[in-house]
Scaffold this active site. Sequence first.
Site, short mmCIF file in Angstrom:
data_model
loop_
_atom_site.label_atom_id
_atom_site.label_comp_id
_atom_site.label_asym_id
_atom_site.label_seq_id
_atom_site.Cartn_x
_atom_site.Cartn_y
_atom_site.Cartn_z
N ASP A 62 0.61 -1.13 0.06
CA ASP A 62 0.00 0.08 -0.29
C ASP A 62 0.77 1.20 0.21
O ASP A 62 1.23 1.84 1.06
CB ASP A 62 -0.95 -0.10 1.19
CG ASP A 62 -1.97 1.12 1.23
OD1 ASP A 62 -1.89 1.94 0.36
OD2 ASP A 62 -2.76 1.04 2.07
N LYS A 64 0.29 3.71 -2.20
CA LYS A 64 -0.61 4.94 -2.85
C LYS A 64 0.00 5.55 -3.64
O LYS A 64 0.11 6.96 -3.54
CB LYS A 64 -1.15 5.82 -1.62
CG LYS A 64 -2.09 4.99 -0.70
CD LYS A 64 -2.65 5.76 0.38
CE LYS A 64 -3.89 4.88 1.41
NZ LYS A 64 -3.00 3.80 2.20
N ASP A 67 2.62 9.65 -8.55
CA ASP A 67 3.63 10.34 -9.10
C ASP A 67 3.34 10.54 -10.74
O ASP A 67 2.38 10.12 -11.14
CB ASP A 67 5.09 9.97 -8.73
CG ASP A 67 5.92 10.94 -8.36
OD1 ASP A 67 6.03 12.11 -9.36
OD2 ASP A 67 6.67 11.01 -7.60
O1 3DU Z 1 -7.82 1.62 10.40
P1 3DU Z 1 -7.13 0.11 10.43
O2 3DU Z 1 -6.16 0.39 11.30
O3 3DU Z 1 -7.86 -0.99 10.24
O4 3DU Z 1 -6.23 0.26 8.97
C1 3DU Z 1 -6.65 0.73 7.59
C2 3DU Z 1 -5.57 0.39 7.00
O5 3DU Z 1 -5.93 0.51 5.37
C3 3DU Z 1 -4.27 1.22 6.87
O6 3DU Z 1 -3.06 0.60 6.56
C4 3DU Z 1 -4.52 2.50 6.06
O7 3DU Z 1 -3.34 2.97 5.74
C5 3DU Z 1 -5.36 1.94 4.89
N1 3DU Z 1 -6.21 2.69 4.33
C6 3DU Z 1 -7.30 3.08 4.69
O8 3DU Z 1 -7.52 3.12 5.99
C7 3DU Z 1 -8.11 3.90 4.11
C8 3DU Z 1 -8.01 4.08 2.75
O9 3DU Z 1 -8.76 4.78 2.00
C9 3DU Z 1 -6.98 3.28 2.30
C10 3DU Z 1 -6.03 2.84 2.83
#
Ligand code: 3DU
Length: 216
Positions: A62, A64, A67
């Site tokens: 992840d 994201k 660039d």
């Molecule tokens: O909230 P949690 O701890 O369950 O983690 C969610 C994960 O997903 C975390 O790695 C965050 O960076 C990622 N994420 C989002 O929470 C929301 C998004 O839109 C995209 C990725």
Amino acid sequence: MEVKNKIILALDVLSMDQARELLDEISDYLDTIKIGYPLVLAEGLEAVTQVKEEYQCKIITDFKVADIPATNQKIANVTFQAGADALIVHGFVGPDSVASCVESAEKQGKEVFLLTEMSHPGASQFLQPVSMDIAHMGVEMGIQNYVGPSTRLDRLEKIRSIIGKDSFLISPGVGTQGGDPKDTLKFADALIIGRSIYLAPDPVESLESIIDSIEF
Ligand code: 3DU
């Protein structure tokens, strides 16, 4: 992509020691792990290689990625070479930037996930007005895999209707951010869950109770 128990662990811990301590307990329940900046900036990209080899799982990185195409392609190449099976890429940068990651993925037999709308409150200001356009762009580009928010199910439903039933949609925001696992799976194929598992006093118990709650 097939995801065991429909749960992707967000492994946002800050050391390989913490990662191993957690995964030694819960890896039997999982076959797909998401690794992002927290662990990679703390431990290096080898974290991807190590987790994949030691726990025999699929890794979604992840980063994201957002660039210019030339830089996106380098990021994608290096990430896939480290062993990542898939890479999450931002859509707001436009089709050329996304296409450079898709090209890298195709060359190496890997996959790209297109991030449409994010799950946090601030996403409503800049990303939400364009997130459905991003989903449409993904469809036009032939992208199969998407990320959408479990915290706004009306939006997740809309994203699903745009990308179609055969696309693969994964959804973060479950648990700590407020999303409900079972409701999210009405529209998503798998959940991304981090803190509700790795910060739980008993991660196995937490994971088992989430799995129980989503069994139809
Ligand atoms: O909230 P949690 O701890 O369950 O983690 C969610 C994960 O997903 C975390 O790695 C965050 O960076 C990622 N994420 C989002 O929470 C929301 C998004 O839109 C995209 C990725």
